[in-house]
Design a protein around this motif. Sequence first.
Motif, mmCIF file in Angstrom:
data_model
loop_
_atom_site.group_PDB
_atom_site.id
_atom_site.type_symbol
_atom_site.label_atom_id
_atom_site.label_comp_id
_atom_site.label_asym_id
_atom_site.label_seq_id
_atom_site.Cartn_x
_atom_site.Cartn_y
_atom_site.Cartn_z
ATOM 1 N N LEU A 29 18.082 32.554 -65.564
ATOM 2 C CA LEU A 29 17.914 32.955 -66.966
ATOM 3 C C LEU A 29 17.937 31.746 -67.890
ATOM 4 O O LEU A 29 17.202 31.695 -68.891
ATOM 5 N N THR A 30 18.757 30.773 -67.577
ATOM 6 C CA THR A 30 18.805 29.556 -68.387
ATOM 7 C C THR A 30 17.467 28.825 -68.349
ATOM 8 O O THR A 30 17.017 28.273 -69.361
ATOM 9 N N ARG A 31 16.816 28.845 -67.207
ATOM 10 C CA ARG A 31 15.512 28.184 -67.096
ATOM 11 C C ARG A 31 14.415 28.994 -67.778
ATOM 12 O O ARG A 31 13.479 28.432 -68.347
ATOM 13 N N LEU A 32 14.533 30.304 -67.703
ATOM 14 C CA LEU A 32 13.526 31.154 -68.332
ATOM 15 C C LEU A 32 13.658 31.168 -69.852
ATOM 16 O O LEU A 32 12.681 31.345 -70.568
ATOM 17 N N ARG A 33 14.904 30.993 -70.328
ATOM 18 C CA ARG A 33 15.176 31.034 -71.756
ATOM 19 C C ARG A 33 15.978 29.792 -72.167
ATOM 20 O O ARG A 33 17.180 29.871 -72.448
ATOM 21 N N PRO A 34 15.370 28.635 -72.136
ATOM 22 C CA PRO A 34 16.109 27.412 -72.474
ATOM 23 C C PRO A 34 16.649 27.464 -73.893
ATOM 24 O O PRO A 34 16.008 27.995 -74.797
ATOM 25 N N SER A 35 17.846 26.930 -74.057
ATOM 26 C CA SER A 35 18.451 26.914 -75.392
ATOM 27 C C SER A 35 17.694 25.946 -76.295
ATOM 28 O O SER A 35 17.268 24.872 -75.853
ATOM 29 N N PRO A 36 17.491 26.316 -77.565
ATOM 30 C CA PRO A 36 16.819 25.402 -78.474
ATOM 31 C C PRO A 36 17.639 24.153 -78.704
ATOM 32 O O PRO A 36 18.858 24.213 -78.818
#
Length: 361
Positions: A353-360
């Motif tokens: 999930l971190t890779r799919l939705r990288p933090s801005p």
Amino acid sequence: MRPRHPAAQRLLLRAVCATCVTLAGAGCATPRNAPADAAHPTQPAAGGSTSAAAREGRSLPDQARPPADGAAVQSGEPEAQSPRGRAYRALPSGRSAELEARLAEAHRERVEHPDDPERVVWVGRRLGYLWRMREAIDVYTRGIEDHPRYAPLYRHRGHRYISIRRFDDAVRDLERAAQLVRGQRAEIEPDGAPNERNVPLTTTAFNVWYHLALAHYLKGDYEAALDAWLETLKHSYRHDDNLVATTYWLYLTLRKLGRHEAAETRLNRVSPEMTIIENHAYHDLLLMFKQQCSVEQVRSRHTTGANAATVGYGVGMWRLFQDQREQAEAAFEQVISGDDWPAFGFIAAEVELTRLRPSPR
């Protein structure tokens, strides 16, 4: 009789303190003579998690599980933290009298055998089954200071570094363990809990390479993971359980690298007729990848605990391979909404999930 060995005296002091805390939480019903043998019940460790696939990451029985709503009062620093800031904690004191009694016995046995590194390993393992990962790491670290060439200490500390999401440290430890076991005679690694056939399934070398490959995979270093999975495969043919565990992660790694035909070829050795003792979730997922059973069938067979996390992550990856990103993300979200934070499937879903939705930035 008071131990005369200086190391034993130091260990006795630590053990007395640890035993008092442990038994106080366990209550009067805690058996004083609970064995610290190679058996552990169906609680974690894994991860994730049983055979190496889910070793020390199994789900907890109802009486040991932390409440899903977080109602239990837990103090102290968290063992780990998710990328979203969720604190992951050890089991509250008193949740499992059996595990706490076995930890106390492991401390006592370590005092009685102060020069035996395997006794150190078992203290660390017993702590891990209670999700006290940082204490376990400290125990292994002290053990390594005294026994710097004992591979199981690095193997188990590396596993616990995976548990608390310190993948670089895990790789470093497991690479050292791999150096130490290379060329050595295969040593069966005792299980914390006997399976239904009372057959230990893995060797130290298998577990070293398995966890090293997983650490590389979780870091996103898929080429290094591939090399390590292929090395793991050399130690995977004694039991079908080991073969399906390794093949599952090897398949995912090859798909990550875009080597889709090679990944499909790896499924050729998988069949419904395999003899599986523990790793049914990995076996079912591989059959799903072969389209010999459906997503719904696999999910219905594994609905709780670490197995649910394993299946949830595998289903999510399958959705990604089918270009169904929304469904994949939903599968990963479902996994990380659970409580089995040390399970490998839970950790992998969190990473994905971190890779799919990288933090801005």
